[in-house]
Design a protein around this motif. Structure first.
Motif, PDB file in Angstrom:
ATOM      1  N   HIS A 156       0.835  -1.203   0.000  1.00 30.96           N
ATOM      2  CA  HIS A 156       0.000   0.000   0.000  1.00 30.96           C
ATOM      3  C   HIS A 156       0.874   1.259   0.000  1.00 30.96           C
ATOM      4  N   ARG A 157       1.938   1.241   0.785  1.00 30.81           N
ATOM      5  CA  ARG A 157       2.840   2.395   0.841  1.00 30.81           C
ATOM      6  C   ARG A 157       3.551   2.604  -0.503  1.00 30.81           C
ATOM      7  N   LEU A 158       3.941   1.509  -1.133  1.00 29.08           N
ATOM      8  CA  LEU A 158       4.647   1.595  -2.413  1.00 29.08           C
ATOM      9  C   LEU A 158       3.729   2.080  -3.533  1.00 29.08           C
ATOM     10  N   PHE A 159       2.494   1.606  -3.547  1.00 28.05           N
ATOM     11  CA  PHE A 159       1.588   1.901  -4.655  1.00 28.05           C
ATOM     12  C   PHE A 159       0.883   3.248  -4.506  1.00 28.05           C
ATOM     13  N   ILE A 193      -1.688   2.306  -8.891  1.00 27.13           N
ATOM     14  CA  ILE A 193      -1.620   0.849  -8.806  1.00 27.13           C
ATOM     15  C   ILE A 193      -2.516   0.399  -7.654  1.00 27.13           C
ATOM     16  N   GLU A 194      -3.340  -0.595  -7.892  1.00 26.39           N
ATOM     17  CA  GLU A 194      -4.245  -1.101  -6.869  1.00 26.39           C
ATOM     18  C   GLU A 194      -3.693  -2.375  -6.239  1.00 26.39           C
ATOM     19  N   VAL A 195      -3.970  -2.536  -4.950  1.00 27.84           N
ATOM     20  CA  VAL A 195      -3.690  -3.820  -4.296  1.00 27.84           C
ATOM     21  C   VAL A 195      -4.866  -4.735  -4.593  1.00 27.84           C
ATOM     22  N   ARG A 224      10.141 -10.542 -12.873  1.00 25.41           N
ATOM     23  CA  ARG A 224      10.806  -9.374 -13.416  1.00 25.41           C
ATOM     24  C   ARG A 224      11.097  -8.381 -12.285  1.00 25.41           C
ATOM     25  N   PRO A 225      12.354  -7.912 -12.180  1.00 25.81           N
ATOM     26  CA  PRO A 225      12.664  -6.909 -11.152  1.00 25.81           C
ATOM     27  C   PRO A 225      11.952  -5.597 -11.432  1.00 25.81           C
ATOM     28  N   LEU A 226      11.639  -4.863 -10.378  1.00 25.67           N
ATOM     29  CA  LEU A 226      11.006  -3.553 -10.503  1.00 25.67           C
ATOM     30  C   LEU A 226      12.068  -2.465 -10.470  1.00 25.67           C
ATOM     31  N   THR A 227      11.847  -1.399 -11.244  1.00 26.61           N
ATOM     32  CA  THR A 227      12.824  -0.314 -11.335  1.00 26.61           C
ATOM     33  C   THR A 227      12.111   1.041 -11.319  1.00 26.61           C
ATOM     34  N   ASP A 228      12.923   2.092 -11.225  1.00 21.58           N
ATOM     35  CA  ASP A 228      12.471   3.492 -11.390  1.00 21.58           C
ATOM     36  C   ASP A 228      11.328   3.891 -10.461  1.00 21.58           C
ATOM     37  N   PRO A 229      11.491   3.876  -9.151  1.00 24.70           N
ATOM     38  CA  PRO A 229      12.677   3.489  -8.395  1.00 24.70           C
ATOM     39  C   PRO A 229      12.714   1.979  -8.142  1.00 24.70           C
ATOM     40  N   TRP A 272      13.925   2.709  -3.067  1.00 23.10           N
ATOM     41  CA  TRP A 272      12.792   3.238  -2.313  1.00 23.10           C
ATOM     42  C   TRP A 272      12.539   2.366  -1.088  1.00 23.10           C
ATOM     43  N   VAL A 273      12.327   3.017   0.047  1.00 23.12           N
ATOM     44  CA  VAL A 273      11.942   2.323   1.267  1.00 23.12           C
ATOM     45  C   VAL A 273      11.170   3.327   2.118  1.00 23.12           C
ATOM     46  N   PRO A 274      10.116   2.918   2.825  1.00 24.46           N
ATOM     47  CA  PRO A 274       9.395   3.879   3.675  1.00 24.46           C
ATOM     48  C   PRO A 274      10.324   4.512   4.697  1.00 24.46           C
ATOM     49  N   ALA A 275      10.090   5.787   4.997  1.00 23.14           N
ATOM     50  CA  ALA A 275      10.975   6.515   5.915  1.00 23.14           C
ATOM     51  C   ALA A 275      11.046   5.855   7.281  1.00 23.14           C
ATOM     52  N   THR A 276       9.903   5.369   7.788  1.00 22.08           N
ATOM     53  CA  THR A 276       9.917   4.732   9.111  1.00 22.08           C
ATOM     54  C   THR A 276      10.760   3.463   9.103  1.00 22.08           C
ATOM     55  N   ASP A 277      10.683   2.712   8.023  1.00 23.67           N
ATOM     56  CA  ASP A 277      11.503   1.499   7.908  1.00 23.67           C
ATOM     57  C   ASP A 277      12.980   1.854   7.889  1.00 23.67           C
TER      58      ASP A 277
END
Length: 325
Positions: free
Chosen positions: A215-218, A223-225, A264-269, A312-317
């Motif tokens: 959810h944080r990434l999308f 993009i829907e979960v 397939r790896p994800l990119t950008d970011p 990319w990573v959530p700030a709290t993480d």
């Protein structure tokens, strides 16, 4: 009341006079060790080390603290040796250590193999149960000892009863059914998933931390979960359900191969899944020491804790992965 962990960090740095070597001895990141030393200095109101680009030396206050710190740690080690028990009351070093690896084929198996080499007299028993949310509850209840996963995704009250050691920023990927238009790409830009409904464990109570990460990434990317799917147990059932629904699946780059799908790896970011080694606070067991040592060794050798510039990573993480305060 000074945290003995901070004293241990101080003593090891005082002995090595080198933060990198001290961090390796303690199985922690150098940044976390530096923060521990600074925190101790703040609590004591004294500078303990003189630092330059060339060397680290003890100050007069550091020299004065060193014998006291060693006596405190010696007493703590004596106490732990006298009562080597887990929170359930069983003699921790006399029983097998139950280690959840989440899924066969992931990199955590390498950590377990190395730990078995480091502690050949310990029985380290592997389990394969998906999801740190479930595993952490089992660890808290004393039915499991160690697991891997996104520590920041756990409830704060539960985290307070657990310990963790950052292990890896694991690049994320997407599992695509054969014939999907994006399957022709070598790597999938994150924005290319706009308009897609991506399965990320929604409805699975064992993997809440993973669905939250999705959810944080999308968010804000269109993009829907994907909605909950029947809970599949085992690779065959998971593959069957995913093939039937034909949703892309959010996974990590080391996810085991699935028939009828391509990874397939994800990119950008590059989205990163922050992974920690997690165990019950207060658990004393040589197998835990071996796992921590193995994780630190492999993380250093493989660069698992180096974040790519476009990661990319959530700030709290990120904050939790960088500090054990």
């Amino acid at each position: 009341m000074v945290d003995p962990r901070l004293l241990r960090a101080f003593v090891v740095v005082a002995e090595e006079l080198h933060f990198t070597r001290a961090a390796a001895r303690l199985y922690v990141a150098q940044q976390a060790l530096s923060r521990d030393v600074r925190r101790l200095e703040r609590e004591l109101g004294a500078d303990l080390f003189a630092r330059t680009t060339r060397q680290v030396t003890l100050t007069a206050e550091g020299e004065r603290l060193l014998p006291y710190a060693r006596r405190v740690l010696e007493a703590q080690d004596d106490l732990a040796a006298a009562f080597p028990r887990d929170r359930g009351g069983a003699a921790a070093s006399a029983r097998p250590l139950l280690v959840d690896l989440n899924s066969p084929g992931l990199v955590f198996g390498r950590i377990l193999e190395r730990a078995r080499e480091l502690a050949p007299d310990c029985e380290l028993m592997a389990r394969f149960e998906s999801g740190l949310t479930w595993a952490a509850a089992e660890i808290d209840a004393g039915r499991l000892d160690v697991s891997f996963g996104r520590y920041a995704g756990l409830e704060p009250a539960l985290r307070a009863r657990l310990d963790h050691q950052p292990v890896r920023y694991e690049p994320m990927a997407v599992l695509l059914p054969l014939g999907h238009p994006l399957a022709e790409l070598d790597a999938v830009p994150l924005d290319a998933l706009a308009g897609e409904s991506v399965y990320a464990g929604a409805g699975n109570h064992r993997t809440l931390e993973w669905t939250d990460l999705a959810h944080r990434l999308f968010a804000g990317r269109g993009i829907e979960v994907a909605p909950p799917a029947p809970l599949a147990v085992g690779k065959e059932e998971f593959g069957r359900i995913m093939a039937k629904n034909r949703n892309p699946v959010l996974v990590v780059v080391d996810f085991p191969a699935m028939p009828g799908a391509v990874l397939r790896p994800l990119t950008d970011p590059v989205p990163l899944s922050p992974v920690s080694l997690v165990w019950r606070k207060g658990l004393v067991h040589p197998g835990v020491d071996a796992l921590r040592s193995a994780a630190a060794e492999l993380a250093a050798a493989e660069g698992w804790l180096r974040r790519p510039e476009d990661g990319w990573v959530p700030a709290t993480d990120a904050l939790i992965m960088m500090s054990l305060d």
